[in-house]
Design a protein around this motif. Structure first.
Motif, PDB file in Angstrom:
ATOM      1  N   ALA A 321      44.125   6.221  30.048  1.00  0.00           N
ATOM      2  CA  ALA A 321      43.685   7.038  31.179  1.00  0.00           C
ATOM      3  C   ALA A 321      42.707   8.111  30.729  1.00  0.00           C
ATOM      4  O   ALA A 321      42.645   8.482  29.558  1.00  0.00           O
ATOM      5  N   LYS A 322      41.927   8.594  31.680  1.00  0.00           N
ATOM      6  CA  LYS A 322      41.028   9.724  31.418  1.00  0.00           C
ATOM      7  C   LYS A 322      41.830  11.014  31.595  1.00  0.00           C
ATOM      8  O   LYS A 322      42.182  11.386  32.712  1.00  0.00           O
ATOM      9  N   GLU A 323      42.118  11.668  30.471  1.00  0.00           N
ATOM     10  CA  GLU A 323      42.935  12.869  30.480  1.00  0.00           C
ATOM     11  C   GLU A 323      42.095  14.070  30.054  1.00  0.00           C
ATOM     12  O   GLU A 323      41.148  13.941  29.266  1.00  0.00           O
ATOM     13  N   GLU A 324      42.460  15.218  30.576  1.00  0.00           N
ATOM     14  CA  GLU A 324      41.669  16.424  30.331  1.00  0.00           C
ATOM     15  C   GLU A 324      41.523  16.725  28.843  1.00  0.00           C
ATOM     16  O   GLU A 324      40.459  17.121  28.384  1.00  0.00           O
ATOM     17  N   HIS A 325      42.574  16.531  28.085  1.00  0.00           N
ATOM     18  CA  HIS A 325      42.537  16.904  26.676  1.00  0.00           C
ATOM     19  C   HIS A 325      41.807  15.894  25.798  1.00  0.00           C
ATOM     20  O   HIS A 325      41.679  16.105  24.595  1.00  0.00           O
ATOM     21  N   SER A 326      41.317  14.783  26.393  1.00  0.00           N
ATOM     22  CA  SER A 326      40.514  13.822  25.623  1.00  0.00           C
ATOM     23  C   SER A 326      39.087  13.744  26.148  1.00  0.00           C
ATOM     24  O   SER A 326      38.332  12.844  25.778  1.00  0.00           O
ATOM     25  N   LYS A 327      38.699  14.707  26.977  1.00  0.00           N
ATOM     26  CA  LYS A 327      37.408  14.607  27.668  1.00  0.00           C
ATOM     27  C   LYS A 327      36.205  14.812  26.749  1.00  0.00           C
ATOM     28  O   LYS A 327      35.076  14.584  27.169  1.00  0.00           O
ATOM     29  N   LEU A 328      36.423  15.221  25.511  1.00  0.00           N
ATOM     30  CA  LEU A 328      35.305  15.392  24.579  1.00  0.00           C
ATOM     31  C   LEU A 328      34.957  14.084  23.869  1.00  0.00           C
ATOM     32  O   LEU A 328      34.001  14.046  23.093  1.00  0.00           O
ATOM     33  N   ALA A 329      35.698  13.011  24.129  1.00  0.00           N
ATOM     34  CA  ALA A 329      35.506  11.732  23.428  1.00  0.00           C
ATOM     35  C   ALA A 329      34.511  10.848  24.178  1.00  0.00           C
ATOM     36  O   ALA A 329      34.726  10.500  25.336  1.00  0.00           O
ATOM     37  N   ARG A 330      33.424  10.479  23.495  1.00  0.00           N
ATOM     38  CA  ARG A 330      32.442   9.552  24.039  1.00  0.00           C
ATOM     39  C   ARG A 330      32.008   8.607  22.918  1.00  0.00           C
ATOM     40  O   ARG A 330      31.796   9.042  21.791  1.00  0.00           O
ATOM     41  N   ILE A 331      31.874   7.332  23.251  1.00  0.00           N
ATOM     42  CA  ILE A 331      31.634   6.312  22.220  1.00  0.00           C
ATOM     43  C   ILE A 331      30.473   5.411  22.645  1.00  0.00           C
ATOM     44  O   ILE A 331      30.508   4.838  23.737  1.00  0.00           O
ATOM     45  N   ALA A 332      29.469   5.289  21.789  1.00  0.00           N
ATOM     46  CA  ALA A 332      28.320   4.429  22.056  1.00  0.00           C
ATOM     47  C   ALA A 332      28.579   3.019  21.530  1.00  0.00           C
ATOM     48  O   ALA A 332      29.090   2.842  20.428  1.00  0.00           O
ATOM     49  N   ILE A 333      28.221   2.022  22.345  1.00  0.00           N
ATOM     50  CA  ILE A 333      28.296   0.619  21.933  1.00  0.00           C
ATOM     51  C   ILE A 333      26.940  -0.019  22.203  1.00  0.00           C
ATOM     52  O   ILE A 333      26.407   0.093  23.307  1.00  0.00           O
ATOM     53  N   GLU A 334      26.389  -0.690  21.213  1.00  0.00           N
ATOM     54  CA  GLU A 334      25.127  -1.407  21.373  1.00  0.00           C
ATOM     55  C   GLU A 334      25.406  -2.893  21.265  1.00  0.00           C
ATOM     56  O   GLU A 334      25.890  -3.375  20.235  1.00  0.00           O
ATOM     57  N   ILE A 335      25.137  -3.637  22.361  1.00  0.00           N
ATOM     58  CA  ILE A 335      25.375  -5.077  22.360  1.00  0.00           C
ATOM     59  C   ILE A 335      24.037  -5.817  22.422  1.00  0.00           C
ATOM     60  O   ILE A 335      23.091  -5.352  23.063  1.00  0.00           O
ATOM     61  N   PRO A 336      23.931  -6.972  21.777  1.00  0.00           N
ATOM     62  CA  PRO A 336      22.711  -7.772  21.882  1.00  0.00           C
ATOM     63  C   PRO A 336      22.712  -8.572  23.184  1.00  0.00           C
ATOM     64  O   PRO A 336      23.777  -8.938  23.693  1.00  0.00           O
ATOM     65  N   SER A 337      21.539  -8.875  23.709  1.00  0.00           N
ATOM     66  CA  SER A 337      21.455  -9.631  24.963  1.00  0.00           C
ATOM     67  C   SER A 337      21.989 -11.049  24.798  1.00  0.00           C
ATOM     68  O   SER A 337      22.351 -11.704  25.789  1.00  0.00           O
ATOM     69  N   THR A 338      22.062 -11.525  23.558  1.00  0.00           N
ATOM     70  CA  THR A 338      22.602 -12.864  23.310  1.00  0.00           C
ATOM     71  C   THR A 338      24.089 -12.967  23.641  1.00  0.00           C
ATOM     72  O   THR A 338      24.626 -14.070  23.736  1.00  0.00           O
ATOM     73  N   LEU A 339      24.745 -11.813  23.809  1.00  0.00           N
ATOM     74  CA  LEU A 339      26.174 -11.817  24.138  1.00  0.00           C
ATOM     75  C   LEU A 339      26.428 -11.436  25.597  1.00  0.00           C
ATOM     76  O   LEU A 339      27.552 -11.103  25.976  1.00  0.00           O
TER      77      LEU A 339
END
Length: 515
Positions: A321-339
């Motif tokens: 869940a999106k919880e207030e105490h974890s709101k500083l967490a952001r994660i980048a994912i780069e996927i290729p168009s082949t997938l």
């Protein structure tokens, strides 16, 4: 609509002849129902315009101008670029439904997927799509138009070879020496969705769309906008400023670095970030970093394909869940168009589903990043607890007996228990009887055996139930205020009581939300 045409292929072999040959019919789809159904893909004005800008970037444009022209019920939208432009043959192909198969390999800079985006994005907002284009040094302009009213009237795939003069003249004024202008007219869906019918407040509502489009595009294309040789985009004359969801340039942003995960022989790159606590940000920085929907909504994964954001601020079903105490967490994912097929990238390029082969890794990375983000609040919560230096209020008291042994009693001084016993609407005798019943029937022996057998896996109070802890905290906070405590005093008191002493990060996040 054409009648079915029957064909018979020549038999290639005797076996084919024995099998009865290859008789078939060409059954052309009915034009009007197909085009009307393409309007229901679920685009918003923001996602529709982002899809159209994809075409400009794929055409090597580095200047793109989006204009939402307010003219009441005759309002229209133009997207102008200085890209490669199209000759007549290429333009006709671009206006065809399914102009390129998703199975085909695409060039490095091609952001397309199904060959439908130009049409589906445009029809989602209006009934008329006009495209004008020219290639470098070409003398002639090329124009094609889909008008759904014409298609509905004739039920034929009539791609018009010219546009009304008032449209073509306005578009020609916008067109550079080389490039393309896409014009959306008869904006029934956009106008009806926003304000129903023309009224005194309609223009103000229309301008709100302009602002939301601008902010959406600043996120979706932020990597293009911030390149050393950037793509420059304007919305109604205002140049877009890239909005980096990870605050990479801020010295207090932390990251554990990039991790490569291989899927079906292709590399997927994941990079976690923990953003700075608001004490490390100026007021303007904190407000800007909150994103379109606020800090809490902006946590999660941000999935990119060829530097174009597909989905942002989602835990993809693996991060909890999106919880207030974890709101500083952001994660980048780069996927290729082949997938694309494994990530189930949809026509709008705004919805995906994580492949089953990556769920374990994504869950592991999400948990670790959320834990790091929670630690920011936990540290600050510990600082507050240390400053208060008060005795903890436990939920259970252990009572030793002269005859030996220990029994357990619910602590009547615990704020939740004390609140229940002092509530004038509650039968105090009944509550006491219930507490005594619980105390005398606690299965101490069974608990002891279970703990001894699985000490390392024993759950703590409200473990993995952060949202319930937050709800309990909010309820008790209000009850303490009702008893005369200030907000700060109430939180200071609750921070010394179980279960909140184990969740100081939640207390701290709640405290800061109230400030």
């Amino acid at each position: 609509m054409c009648d079915p045409v029957t064909h018979r292929e020549p038999h290639a072999t005797i076996e084919d002849a024995r099998a009865g040959g290859h008789d078939y019919e060409i059954v052309e789809p009915s034009a009007s129902p197909i085009l009307e159904s393409l309007r229901a893909f679920g685009y918003s004005p923001q996602t529709a315009l982002a899809d159209l800008i994809d075409n400009s970037i794929s055409a090597s444009a580095f200047e793109i101008r989006v204009q939402l022209h307010w003219m009441g019920s005759s309002s229209w939208i133009s997207i102008t670029d200085n890209g490669d432009g199209m000759d007549e043959k290429t333009l006709v192909a671009a206006m065809r439904l399914g102009s390129q198969s998703p199975l085909n390999d695409r060039s490095k800079g091609d952001l397309g997927r199904f060959g439908l985006g130009l049409k589906t994005a445009s029809f989602s907002q209006g009934r008329q799509l006009t495209v004008m284009s020219r290639t470098p040094k070409a003398e002639n302009l090329h124009v094609r138009q889909w008008d759904l009213d014409v298609v509905q009237r004739t039920d034929e795939w009539r791609l018009l070879t010219e546009a009304p003069s008032e449209i073509s003249e306005s578009m020609a004024e916008l067109l550079p020496d080389s490039g393309t202008v896409v014009a959306l007219g008869k904006l029934d869906r956009m106008l009806d969705k926003v304000f129903g019918a023309e009224s005194a407040g309609s223009q103000a509502d229309f301008l709100k769309i302009v602002d939301s489009v601008r902010r959406h595009l600043e996120l979706v294309f932020h990597r293009y906008l911030s390149r050393s040789r950037p793509v420059r985009i304007w919305v109604n004359g205002q140049q877009l400023i890239p909005w980096d969801p990870f605050l990479r340039s801020h010295m207090a942003t932390s990251t554990t670095g990039k991790e490569s995960i291989w899927l079906a022989g292709y590399e997927v790159v994941v990079e976690p970030f923990v953003l700075p606590h608001k004490s490390k940000l100026s007021e303007a920085e904190h407000e800007a970093a909150a994103g379109l929907d606020g800090w809490n909504a902006s946590q999660g994964f941000y999935v990119y394909r060829k530097d174009r954001l597909l989905v942002g601020g989602s835990w993809l079903g693996v991060g909890g869940a999106k919880e207030e105490h974890s709101k500083l967490a952001r994660i980048a994912i780069e996927i290729p168009s082949t997938l694309d097929h494994l990530w189930q990238v949809d026509v709008r390029k705004s919805s995906i589903k994580a492949p089953s082969g990556m769920l374990g890794d994504l869950r592991r990375i999400a948990r670790a990043t959320k834990k790091d983000a929670e630690e920011v609040y936990r540290f600050r919560g510990k600082q507050t607890a240390s400053r208060l230096a008060k005795e903890y209020v436990v939920a259970w008291d252990a009572i030793g007996h002269r005859s030996g042994g220990t029994s357990y009693r619910v602590n009547r001084r615990h704020p939740l228990v004390a609140d229940a016993l002092s509530d004038g609407l509650v039968n105090k005798t009944a509550v006491e009887r219930l507490l005594r019943f619980v105390e005398e029937t606690v299965p101490v022996t069974q608990i002891g055996i279970a703990v001894a057998e699985s000490l390392d896996s024993t759950k703590g109070p409200f473990q993995d139930e952060g949202l319930e802890v937050r709800d309990q905290l909010e309820f008790m906070h209000q009850r303490q205020i009702a008893k005369g405590k200030s907000s700060s005093e109430a939180l200071d008191f609750l921070a010394t009581a179980e279960p909140f002493i184990y969740y100081l990060e939640i207390v701290q996040a709640f405290r800061e939300d109230l400030e």
